[in-house]
Design an enzyme around this catalytic site. Structure first.
Site, PDB file in Angstrom:
ATOM      1  N   ARG A 163      -1.924  12.779  -0.400  1.00 55.21           N
ATOM      2  CA  ARG A 163      -1.842  13.078  -1.834  1.00 55.21           C
ATOM      3  C   ARG A 163      -0.783  14.140  -2.139  1.00 55.21           C
ATOM      4  O   ARG A 163      -0.219  14.164  -3.228  1.00 55.21           O
ATOM      5  CB  ARG A 163      -3.187  13.585  -2.367  1.00 55.21           C
ATOM      6  CG  ARG A 163      -4.263  12.541  -2.428  1.00 55.21           C
ATOM      7  CD  ARG A 163      -5.492  13.089  -3.175  1.00 55.21           C
ATOM      8  NE  ARG A 163      -6.670  12.287  -2.979  1.00 55.21           N
ATOM      9  CZ  ARG A 163      -6.952  11.166  -3.638  1.00 55.21           C
ATOM     10  NH1 ARG A 163      -6.116  10.720  -4.529  1.00 55.21           N
ATOM     11  NH2 ARG A 163      -8.061  10.507  -3.396  1.00 55.21           N
ATOM     12  N   PHE A 205       0.854  -1.181   0.000  1.00 54.28           N
ATOM     13  CA  PHE A 205       0.000   0.000   0.000  1.00 54.28           C
ATOM     14  C   PHE A 205       0.891   1.232   0.000  1.00 54.28           C
ATOM     15  O   PHE A 205       1.846   1.324   0.759  1.00 54.28           O
ATOM     16  CB  PHE A 205      -0.939   0.026   1.216  1.00 54.28           C
ATOM     17  CG  PHE A 205      -1.952   1.129   1.105  1.00 54.28           C
ATOM     18  CD1 PHE A 205      -3.051   0.982   0.282  1.00 54.28           C
ATOM     19  CD2 PHE A 205      -1.775   2.309   1.791  1.00 54.28           C
ATOM     20  CE1 PHE A 205      -3.985   2.016   0.153  1.00 54.28           C
ATOM     21  CE2 PHE A 205      -2.701   3.343   1.675  1.00 54.28           C
ATOM     22  CZ  PHE A 205      -3.809   3.192   0.854  1.00 54.28           C
TER      23      PHE A 205
END
Length: 179
Positions: free
Chosen positions: A168, A155
């Site tokens: 992000r 991940f």
């Protein structure tokens, strides 16, 4: 910054900002060469691809257009197994070369559904440009025309990819540290 904390998880750097920018520039140059004279429409898949799409588009040297679509199959760190269309397309693709810009192709299910959906618009050609591909997790066969990096089934966050909306903004890509 080799380790970062996003929400309740620790992440270690796996792809540097410099390495990403170099590979994205190479990919943009290849797309520009391959699609010279075709006036492609780029479709950036939101939300994750927005950083990759911006950098990729800055490197495209041929006439083109860009639009955005939004599909989702993730909640938190896990795929839900179902794909939901969240934001549709409002541009004619008939007879056009279309390049789908994706941040990551994991199981391939979202991309497969998106490509089937886009066929309804009768494009001449459909191509896929993905920043990241997890070949070890692919559940369907996909032809991915442009891949910047193949990565393991870890991940990750950063460079547009998130963990429940966070991370992000990180300029590099980070892998979760189990512990």
């Amino acid at each position: 910054m080799d380790l970062v904390t996003v929400k309740d998880k620790q992440f270690a750097i796996s792809l540097s900002e410099e390495r990403i920018r170099q590979r994205v520039a190479e990919t943009a140059a290849q797309i520009s060469q391959d699609l010279e004279g075709k006036n492609p429409v780029f479709l950036a898949v939101l939300n994750g691809s927005f950083v990759f799409a911006a950098d990729l588009m800055r490197g495209i040297s041929i006439p083109c257009e860009i639009n955005f679509v939004r599909f989702s199959s993730y909640e938190g760190m896990n795929s839900t197994g179902s794909v939901k269309e969240l934001l549709g397309l409002n541009q004619s693709l008939k007879g056009r070369t279309v390049v789908v810009i994706e941040d990551i192709i994991d199981s391939g299910l979202t991309m497969q559904e998106l490509l089937v959906y886009l066929q309804k618009f009768e494009p001449t050609d459909l191509k896929v440009a993905s920043l990241l591909v997890k070949p070890g997790n692919m559940q369907v066969k996909l032809d991915i025309d442009y891949t910047c990096f193949e990565i393991p089934n870890d991940f990750i966050v950063g460079y547009g990819l998130d963990y429940d909306g966070f991370g992000r903004n990180l300029p590099a890509i980070y892998t979760v540290v189990e512990g």
